[in-house]
Design a protein around this motif. Structure first.
Motif, PDB file in Angstrom:
ATOM      1  N   MET A  91       0.840  -1.193   0.000  1.00 60.49           N
ATOM      2  CA  MET A  91       0.000   0.000   0.000  1.00 60.49           C
ATOM      3  C   MET A  91       0.882   1.253   0.000  1.00 60.49           C
ATOM      4  N   ASP A  92       0.441   2.261  -0.743  1.00 61.59           N
ATOM      5  CA  ASP A  92       1.138   3.558  -0.746  1.00 61.59           C
ATOM      6  C   ASP A  92       0.134   4.597  -1.235  1.00 61.59           C
ATOM      7  N   ILE A  93       0.331   5.847  -0.812  1.00 61.85           N
ATOM      8  CA  ILE A  93      -0.554   6.883  -1.352  1.00 61.85           C
ATOM      9  C   ILE A  93      -0.267   7.067  -2.852  1.00 61.85           C
ATOM     10  N   GLN A  95      -2.188   7.254  11.322  1.00 64.43           N
ATOM     11  CA  GLN A  95      -3.409   6.953  10.569  1.00 64.43           C
ATOM     12  C   GLN A  95      -3.829   5.494  10.691  1.00 64.43           C
ATOM     13  N   TYR A  96      -2.860   4.558  10.632  1.00 68.28           N
ATOM     14  CA  TYR A  96      -3.231   3.151  10.463  1.00 68.28           C
ATOM     15  C   TYR A  96      -2.866   2.238  11.642  1.00 68.28           C
ATOM     16  N   GLY A  97      -1.958   2.696  12.516  1.00 71.60           N
ATOM     17  CA  GLY A  97      -1.394   1.804  13.536  1.00 71.60           C
ATOM     18  C   GLY A  97      -2.446   1.097  14.380  1.00 71.60           C
ATOM     19  N   LEU A 124       8.822   1.445  11.275  1.00 71.20           N
ATOM     20  CA  LEU A 124      10.118   2.039  10.929  1.00 71.20           C
ATOM     21  C   LEU A 124      10.177   3.511  11.294  1.00 71.20           C
ATOM     22  N   SER A 125       9.042   4.182  11.241  1.00 71.43           N
ATOM     23  CA  SER A 125       9.006   5.595  11.609  1.00 71.43           C
ATOM     24  C   SER A 125       8.935   5.691  13.132  1.00 71.43           C
ATOM     25  N   VAL A 126      10.000   5.193  13.772  1.00 69.86           N
ATOM     26  CA  VAL A 126      10.035   5.020  15.233  1.00 69.86           C
ATOM     27  C   VAL A 126       9.804   6.340  15.965  1.00 69.86           C
TER      28      VAL A 126
END
Ligand SMILES: NC(=O)c1ccc[n+]([C@@H]2O[C@H](COP(=O)([O-])OP(=O)(O)OC[C@H]3O[C@@H](n4cnc5c(N)ncnc54)[C@H](O)[C@@H]3O)[C@@H](O)[C@H]2O)c1
Length: 264
Positions: free
Chosen positions: A37-39, A83-85, A98-100
């Motif tokens: 998935m990606d925008i 948004q999704y976590g 990864l975006s810690v």
């Protein structure tokens, strides 16, 4: 989870994702990529070509979650974690973030952890471009007095001119990551491992070639000093090669069936 090969869904199809797809394609990580998935879906198309396999691509979380998965890898942005976590964890799916840096937001982190506790899912944050988080976590048991991340970069890496070594910043991690966002993931991972906010120093030094991180930890059990000199990734000069390798190693480890586990 059964004994079949683990199924992975990937959110974000940029530089780090490309390294992950490479490791899945070559079998270093023994798992199946079942959805991306990606925008910008065209980014996923490129990765699909690289993998040489048919993998569904979507821009919607609802469609993404229609696939059965053991792990979702977020390799997108802090915004994507927000948004999704929670939705991913509420489905009982393990989440590799990864975006810690997003986890430095106490409210968000606590919300994600509470949801994961309810469903039994796990949240993983890779070590990234540094080393030694195993020892930092171990020292938490007896208490950590001081934890410091000293980052030394050549002027070109910071986009500035400097003729001599100079401390650009010394202060708490949360403030540092606002001023030097490139440090956000390592500062967050170190602070979370230590259970206390790291002090961050950012130094420009024309005599160094590589982006260097020095970790200092003081506790009554040990004094640790680790120096890591990083070569940039081939696909994205903003990312250290080690950061991508660290993520691949995390995935290899959590999906591996090898009974021998080295390191804590
Ligand atoms: N933990 C670490 O060690 C480490 C190391 C390097 C980078 N990072 C982080 O990992 C993330 C990815 O890094 P990269 O270098 O691959 O970035 P990148 O910019 O190359 O790729 C990110 C991709 O995610 C997509 N994306 C962004 N937000 C999205 C959203 N809300 N929903 C869906 N797709 C979205 C973008 O379109 C892009 O294709 C960044 O947040 C970066 O800070 C972590």
């Amino acid at each position: 989870m059964n004994n079949a090969r683990p199924c992975i869904g990937l959110i974000g199809c940029g530089a780090i994702a490309s390294e992950i797809v490479g490791a899945l394609g070559s079998g270093i990580v023994d798992a199946d990529l079942v959805v991306m998935m990606d925008i910008y879906p065209e980014k996923c198309e490129k990765l699909k070509e690289r993998l040489g396999k048919e993998v569904p691509i979507t821009t919607s979380l609802k469609e993404f979650l229609e696939h059965s998965m053991d792990y979702v890898i977020e390799a997108a942005s802090q915004e994507a974690v927000r948004q999704y976590g929670e939705e991913i964890l509420s489905h009982g799916i393990n989440l590799v973030i990864l975006s810690v840096g997003a986890l430095l937001d106490d409210e968000l982190r606590e919300k994600l952890v509470a949801t994961a506790k309810k469903t039994g899912a796990k949240i993983y944050a890779p070590t990234g471009a540094i080393a030694g988080l195993d020892a930092v976590r171990a020292l938490r048991t007896v208490g950590i007095d001081r934890v410091v991340l000293r980052t030394i970069k050549p002027p070109r890496s910071l986009g500035i001119e400097a003729k001599e070594r100079k401390v650009l910043y010394h202060g708490p991690a949360r403030e540092a990551v606002k001023r030097f966002p490139f440090n956000v993931n390592v500062a967050a991972a170190l602070s979370l491992a230590a259970g206390k906010e790291a002090e961050v120093e950012v130094i420009v030094d024309p005599s160094v070639e590589r982006n260097t991180h020095i970790i200092l930890v003081e506790s009554k059990a040990s004094r640790i000093e680790i120096r890591v000199e990083n070569v940039p990734s081939k696909t994205n000069p903003r990312t250290s090669w080690l950061a991508a390798l660290s993520v691949i190693e995390l995935l290899r480890r959590i999906t591996s069936t090898d009974p021998l586990i080295i390191g804590s």
